[in-house]
Design an enzyme around this catalytic site. Structure first.
Site, PDB file in Angstrom:
ATOM      1  N   HIS A 142     -12.588  53.303  35.142  1.00  0.00           N
ATOM      2  CA  HIS A 142     -11.629  53.317  36.198  1.00  0.00           C
ATOM      3  C   HIS A 142     -12.128  54.462  36.856  1.00  0.00           C
ATOM      4  O   HIS A 142     -12.082  54.805  38.191  1.00  0.00           O
ATOM      5  CB  HIS A 142     -10.064  53.389  35.734  1.00  0.00           C
ATOM      6  CG  HIS A 142      -9.540  52.240  35.315  1.00  0.00           C
ATOM      7  ND1 HIS A 142      -8.335  52.059  34.548  1.00  0.00           N
ATOM      8  CD2 HIS A 142      -9.815  50.944  35.725  1.00  0.00           C
ATOM      9  CE1 HIS A 142      -8.131  50.818  34.410  1.00  0.00           C
ATOM     10  NE2 HIS A 142      -9.023  50.061  35.011  1.00  0.00           N
ATOM     11  N   GLU A 195      13.565  45.409  61.641  1.00  0.00           N
ATOM     12  CA  GLU A 195      12.871  44.807  60.251  1.00  0.00           C
ATOM     13  C   GLU A 195      14.090  43.927  60.052  1.00  0.00           C
ATOM     14  O   GLU A 195      14.246  43.180  58.934  1.00  0.00           O
ATOM     15  CB  GLU A 195      12.848  46.033  59.269  1.00  0.00           C
ATOM     16  CG  GLU A 195      14.125  47.127  59.034  1.00  0.00           C
ATOM     17  CD  GLU A 195      13.499  48.106  58.028  1.00  0.00           C
ATOM     18  OE1 GLU A 195      12.728  47.747  57.280  1.00  0.00           O
ATOM     19  OE2 GLU A 195      14.084  49.075  58.356  1.00  0.00           O
ATOM     20  N   ASP A 201      10.215  43.780  55.541  1.00  0.00           N
ATOM     21  CA  ASP A 201      11.444  43.135  55.448  1.00  0.00           C
ATOM     22  C   ASP A 201      11.844  42.137  56.443  1.00  0.00           C
ATOM     23  O   ASP A 201      12.535  41.384  56.245  1.00  0.00           O
ATOM     24  CB  ASP A 201      12.310  44.679  55.901  1.00  0.00           C
ATOM     25  CG  ASP A 201      12.767  45.249  54.360  1.00  0.00           C
ATOM     26  OD1 ASP A 201      12.830  44.612  53.374  1.00  0.00           O
ATOM     27  OD2 ASP A 201      13.078  46.502  54.445  1.00  0.00           O
ATOM     28  N   CYS A 214       4.188  49.405  61.256  1.00  0.00           N
ATOM     29  CA  CYS A 214       3.746  49.879  59.849  1.00  0.00           C
ATOM     30  C   CYS A 214       4.046  48.929  58.775  1.00  0.00           C
ATOM     31  O   CYS A 214       3.838  49.491  57.740  1.00  0.00           O
ATOM     32  CB  CYS A 214       4.692  51.062  59.750  1.00  0.00           C
ATOM     33  SG  CYS A 214       6.515  50.904  59.878  1.00  0.00           S
TER      34      CYS A 214
END
Length: 848
Positions: free
Chosen positions: A460, A706, A730, A777
């Site tokens: 990783h 939203e 949302d 956003c």
């Protein structure tokens, strides 16, 4: 019909396996998942009532239901769930001991093909056989329910044979096997495939998997019985369709393979060779060339014997458990910070802290009575040793993740000795091995390269080095620390070469190559830092979504010209009480300064506390609600807790004196809520003025859109505020009435659905009519496939996770405003999300 219920300690894991199963079954198998528990602070576990709900959700569709469980208490939860279900349902439920992922895929493949429940269960139990054989474990499958082809009695029926070459890049892997079984499931014919003397029934996923058929392999098909002609025709179509895989996978795989071959065969630059003094060969982990002084950075787990006198009382054990829980939450926050595919690295580490094997080892070591730290270090060493001993490179590389979580917990237990100094000037970092946490926190402006004695290209830390653009070579063997006090060292991350001492000839050649490589990197960075301007000179503002000042610094360095969403709720998490005004002010000030160092007067949009729903905080005493996403959350909560809200508003207003702070209210439904919030801001500003504390009296105030009601109140809301920002995550779930965390309906919450797009268009039109800017956003803002459409719909600013900035900017620079506006007009007339995506792809092809 056979249904499947997945029970996992992790809701994320359950959803992931469910998604795989849905792809393979194509709606032919009723599916449900019961993952995690209803405890946001510690969501890992299993809940019998969730299992009951999952069983009941598919009871009407399925005659029999198979329950797959991951481990430990999942079995107990499944058994307990049966006690709460009526006999007419529990009598149809079968608990299966097969591995969760492989077993589930075998179940849906055979169930979709119409197999009986006994055959399906046996297929699940054989699911690991092909993997075991490929790794050298010669265990044999249980063939009690269905005989192996090799053991069948001779079949006297006429046979039709056909041969074909496996066409797809990945061969006969899980998804093509499932499609093959579904393709042949409706026919009466018996179909067998064979390769190199090994035969497999086309109705057996495990037998087909054991063929290990790769691209270019020749397979022989034998068909007997009724429907032979139809079955053969279906097979022809299946092969002609590239086994259902996209044709581009083959092309891309060929290109990748060729590139790898060239890289591996390339000779060392400028005549250097493995015989040169101070030259080491390792594994090429991350491309690029670097020359700089060596800097040793390593953290070694302490010797457990040195910790044997640590405390052993119950309070210390509780402190260890709290540290483990805190580490898991920190890893979750780090995953959010990193974003993209790399986030999964830290999400997986968080799950390691709840691994039953780790917890069992820890309990056993605690029983020795030598102290909690002794027990913890011993447990980590034992668990890591188990990975170190594996032959599989990918799994062996997971030992580094084990040490990483071990160190993280020790630090939370005040083990300050494990905090090594970090470089303060340009260096090449040398280490025994770096953990993912160490790698992701390296300052990319100072760390020119990484060389490690251990590690692999699948570790990783190597993956993160590539994502950070840091050249790296791993697995060079012992002896690196001796180079720290010498002059410059060098590395070539494309060829896996390291020079611990440099002759003049080698230095000159490497410096020239490094200069060329650095010029390329500088050009990439310059493009990332430059504004995103369309071909007809329209600039689209690109901002970042952040949760801390650390993320602010990273996003500013990688091209964000401001913050479109500062998630202030992260300041309130992992605490026993709310942060003070001073703590909040310091956090906001740090983010402002991070951007001012790169872009003067950059807008910093800070969302006020957004809790409730999926983000409860214990100390805030938010009551449990039947529908928390529709309940007391966001601005609704803040307006009714004025002391808490005004403390945050004071910190925000004070921070506004330092830079271009914009305050944004979440979960707004009505204009009256906006008026109340703005009134409280004015009250706070009046108090600050009375106290002679500076603030910006014209601090911009905005709202997140939203909630559907806010969309249709936009005309009035837009007259009240200075800006609006759309939160698509949302907005999608509220418009479509589909919980994005519920896998059975999550696909409905699609941001490309015309209903969502029309809401975005209406919001943008209302904002522009009022003369204010509109940003986005939500997750959609960082999707390069959505960029042209969003700009065409009127979005002025796109705010996203930092790793997506460069790509979105590159897309914008290829766009023309007239074209994207036309695209938006056309898309708004389409009836489905699928047709929207197809139209966008066709438009992109035409443009290119």
């Amino acid at each position: 019909m056979i249904g499947l219920v997945l029970v996992s300690h992790s809701a994320t894991l359950a959803r992931g396996v469910l998604e795989l199963a849905q792809q393979m079954s194509q709606g032919r198998v009723p599916l449900a998942a019961a993952g995690g528990i209803d405890d946001p602070s510690d969501p890992i576990g299993t809940d019998p009532m969730r299992v009951v709900t999952a069983l009941e959700s598919i009871a009407d569709e399925a005659d029999d239901i198979i329950v797959m469980m991951d481990l430990g208490s999942a079995l107990m939860s499944a058994e307990m769930a049966l006690e709460f279900t009526p006999p007419e349902l529990s009598s149809r439920v079968h608990l299966c001991s097969a591995p969760l992922v492989e077993g589930s895929l075998a179940i849906v493949a055979s169930a979709a093909a119409g197999a009986s429940v006994d055959v399906v269960l046996n297929e699940a139990k054989q699911a690991l056989v092909s993997k075991a054989e490929q790794l050298g474990d010669k265990q044999q499958p249980d063939t009690t329910s269905e005989p192996s082809p090799a053991e069948d009695e001779p079949d006297a029926r006429p046979v039709t044979t056909w041969q074909f070459t496996v066409p797809n890049a990945l061969g006969l892997h899980a998804r093509p096997i499932a499609r093959l079984m579904q393709t042949l499931g409706g026919f009466q014919a018996e179909v067998r495939l064979s390769k190199d003397g090994l035969a497999a029934l086309a109705t057996s996923m495990s037998q087909l998997a054991r063929l290990n058929a790769k691209q270019g392999d020749e397979l022989t098909v034998e068909i007997r019985g009724d429907d032979t002609d139809h079955a053969l025709a279906a097979l022809h179509a299946f092969v002609d369709d590239n086994l259902g895989d996209p044709v581009r996978s083959s092309i891309q795989a060929d290109a990748t393979s060729s590139s790898e071959d060239v890289s591996l065969q390339a000779s060392p630059q400028n005549g250097t060779s493995s015989q040169a003094e101070g030259f080491l060969s390792g594994l090429a982990a991350s491309p690029g060339i670097a020359i700089a002084p060596a800097f040793w950075l390593d953290v070694v787990m302490p010797d457990p014997a040195e910790l044997a006198l640590a405390q052993t009382d119950p309070a210390e054990r509780d402190r260890l458990r709290l540290a483990m829980n805190q580490a898991a939450r920190d890893l979750g926050s780090l995953a959010l910070s990193v974003g993209g595919d790399e986030a999964g690295i830290f999400e997986a580490q968080a799950l390691m802290l709840t691994d039953p094997e780790l917890l069992q080892m820890l309990d056993s070591n605690l029983a020795q009575g030598k102290g909690t730290l002794f027990a913890w270090v011993l447990t980590i060493n034992e668990l890591a040793a188990g990975y170190d001993g594996l032959e599989n490179d990918y799994l062996r590389a997971r030992a580094s993740d084990v040490y990483d979580i071990g160190i993280r917990v020790l630090r939370l237990m005040d083990a300050s000795v494990l905090r090594p100094p970090l470089p303060t000037q340009p260096v090449i970092v040398l280490a025994r091995e770096l953990t993912p946490s160490q790698t992701v926190q390296l300052d990319t402006s100072l760390v020119r390269g990484i060389v490690t004695e251990a590690g692999s290209t699948t570790s990783h830390s190597a993956i993160l080095a590539r994502s950070l653009g840091i050249p790296a070579v791993v697995g060079v063997g012992d002896g690196l620390q001796a180079a720290v006090n010498k002059a410059d060292v060098a590395l070539d991350g494309d060829r896996g070469q390291v020079w611990l001492s440099l002759t003049e000839t080698v230095r000159d050649g490497l410096e020239q190559a490094a200069s060329t490589w650095q010029a390329s990197k500088d050009a990439e960075l310059a493009a990332s830092l430059a504004p995103a301007v369309t071909t007809d000179d329209t600039e689209i503002a690109i901002h970042a979504n952040i949760a801390s000042s650390y993320e602010a610094t990273k996003s500013a360095q990688q091209g964000a010209h401001g913050v479109g969403l500062f998630r202030s709720e992260f300041l309130f998490m992992d605490r026993t009480k709310a942060p003070s005004e001073a703590e909040q002010y310091d956090a906001y000030a740090a983010a402002i300064h991070a951007f001012d160092a790169n872009f003067e007067d950059a807008p910093i949009t800070i969302r006020t506390l957004d809790v409730g729903g999926d983000k409860p905080l214990d100390y805030l005493k938010i009551p449990t609600e039947d529908n928390p996403f529709l309940g007391w959350r966001g601005l609704r909560y803040c307006l009714e807790t004025p002391d808490l809200f005004k403390t945050q508003l004071r910190a925000l207003c004070r921070a506004s004196a330092l830079g271009n702070v914009q305050v944004m209210f979440p979960m707004v439904s009505t204009p009256s809520e906006v008026r109340k919030a703005m009134s409280m801001v004015r009250e706070v500003q009046t108090d600050l003025a009375r106290e002679n504390i500076p603030f910006n009296p014209n601090m911009p105030l905005g709202v997140m859109i939203e909630v559907p009601a806010a969309v249709w109140h936009m005309t009035e809301i837009a007259e009240l505020v200075d800006f609006v920002s759309i939160g698509t995550n949302d907005l999608c779930q509220y418009i479509m009435a589909a919980d994005r965390g519920n896998t059975r309906v999550a696909s409905l919450a699609d941001p490309f659905d015309p209903a969502v797009l029309r809401a975005i268009a209406h919001t943008a039109d209302a904002a522009h009519a009022a003369g204010i800017k509109i940003s986005m956003c939500g997750e959609m803002a960082g999707d390069p496939d959505a960029t042209a459409l969003l700009i065409g719909l009127g979005i002025d600013t796109l705010s996203m996770s930092t790793p997506r900035i460069a790509k979105v900017k590159a897309v914008i620079r290829e766009l023309e405003m007239a074209q994207v506006k036309q695209l938006a007009t056309e898309v708004l007339e389409l009836p489905s999300a699928a047709e929207v995506r197809e139209h966008i792809q066709q438009a992109a092809v035409t443009t290119s």
